[in-house]
Design a protein around this motif. Structure first.
Motif: not given
Length: 287
Positions: A200-217
Motif C-alpha cells: 500500500n506504500v506505492t499503489p501505482s502500477e508503475e512500481i511493478f515494472k521494476y520489482s524483483g523476487d524480493s518484492f514478490k516474496d
C-alpha cells in the motif's frame, strides 16, 4: 489413532474445510458437510470429497463422532449454540480459526457436559480460497497448533494429535489459548500487516515494472481475505498492536542507523539477521 469407521462433520467447505474433507476421505473416513452454497456442495459431492452434504445443520449432528468448524471466527459461537441442543454423547468439536482467547472461554460454557470443544489452528493456506482450490498436499509442510485449556480431556488432545497426523501436518505443538494469540500476533498477523502496508506504500502500477523476487516474496500474502483478516486483527488487537509497535521501533532504529551513516552498526544488524535466519532454517530442518 482415529478409528477407521469414524464419522466427521465439516461445517464450512472453503479452502481449509475442503482440504480437511479431501484428506479424511482419502484415509477412508465418512465425511458429511454443511455449507450455505449449493454450488460448493454439488462440487464436493461430484468430486467425491464428501459423502453427503446439506445446508441444514441438524441433518448430520447425531450421525457423527467429530465436528470441525471451518468457518469465520464470529460464526464459531453461533454454530456451537445450535449444536449444543442437538449433540450426542462424547462428541468432540474443534475449529480452524486463527484466534483463540475470544472464542474458547465462551465455547466451553455453551456446550453441555457430554460435548467437548477443543480449539486448534492449522497454519496453512493460499492466497485463493474456496473448495475449488482445496488440496491433499495443503498441510504437507505446515504446523498444527492444539490450544487446550485446563478443562480439555486427554482423549480430545489425543484426537487432535491423530487428526494432525491424518491430515499430513509436518509438526504438531500445543499452546494455551492466551499464549497462542500472543505468538500468532508475531508469526502470522504481523507478517500480514507488513505485507499489506508494504504494497500500500506505492499503489501505482508503475512500481511493478521494476520489482524483483524480493518484492514478490514479501508481498505474497498481501492478497488477503478482508473479511477474515479484519476479524483476526481486531479480535487480537492488543497483541497485534504490541507487535506492530515493536516492529516500528526496530525499523526506526534501522532507519536512524542508515540516516546517520553508521556503517559498523548497520553491518552488525545485517549479520544478526543472517545468524537468526540461519538458526531458524536449521530448526526447520531438524523438525
Amino acid at each position: 489413532m482415529i478409528e477407521k469407521n469414524s464419522k466427521f462433520l465439516i461445517i464450512g467447505l472453503g479452502l481449509i474445510g475442503g482440504s480437511y474433507a479431501l484428506n479424511l476421505k482419502e484415509k477412508g473416513h465418512t465425511v458429511y458437510a454443511i455449507d450455505i452454497s449449493k454450488k460448493t456442495l454439488a462440487y464436493a459431492l461430484n468430486n467425491k470429497i464428501i459423502d453427503q452434504g446439506s445446508s441444514n445443520l441438524t441433518d448430520f449432528i447425531n450421525k457423527v463422532d467429530y465436528i470441525i468448524l471451518a468457518v469465520y471466527p464470529h460464526l464459531v459461537l453461533d454454530y456451537l449454540s445450535k449444536i449444543a441442543t442437538k449433540a450426542k454423547n462424547n462428541l468432540i468439536i474443534t475449529d480452524v480459526t486463527g484466534i483463540k482467547e475470544a472464542i474458547v472461554d465462551k465455547a466451553e460454557k455453551i456446550l453441555p457436559d457430554n460435548t467437548e470443544f477443543i480449539a486448534s489452528h492449522p497454519m496453512a493456506g493460499k492466497a485463493v480460497g474456496s473448495i475449488f482450490n482445496a488440496s491433499l498436499n495443503l498441510f504437507k509442510d505446515a504446523n498444527f497448533i492444539i490450544t487446550p485449556t485446563t478443562n480439555s480431556s486427554p482423549e480430545a488432545i489425543t484426537f487432535l494429535k491423530d487428526l494432525a497426523t491424518t491430515l499430513g501436518f509436518a509438526k504438531t505443538t500445543q499452546l494455551m489459548p492466551k499464549m497462542h494469540d500472543r505468538m500468532i500476533a508475531y508469526t502470522s498477523q504481523l507478517t500480514h500487516a507488513i505485507a499489506v502496508s508494504l504494497i500500500n506504500v506505492t499503489p501505482s502500477e508503475e512500481i511493478f515494472k521494476y520489482s524483483g523476487d524480493s518484492f514478490k516474496d514479501l508481498t505474497r500474502i498481501a492478497e488477503i481475505n478482508e473479511v477474515l483478516w479484519s476479524e483476526l486483527f481486531l479480535n487480537n488487537k492488543n497483541n497485534l498492536v504490541e507487535q506492530i509497535d515493536t516492529f516500528i521501533d526496530e525499523l526506526t532504529d534501522l532507519r536512524n542507523i542508515i540516516n546517520d551513516c553508521q556503517k559498523d552498526k548497520l553491518s552488525q544488524k545485517l549479520i544478526n539477521s543472517t545468524i537468526l535466519k540461519r538458526k531458524f532454517n536449521d530448526l526447520k530442518k531438524k523438525d
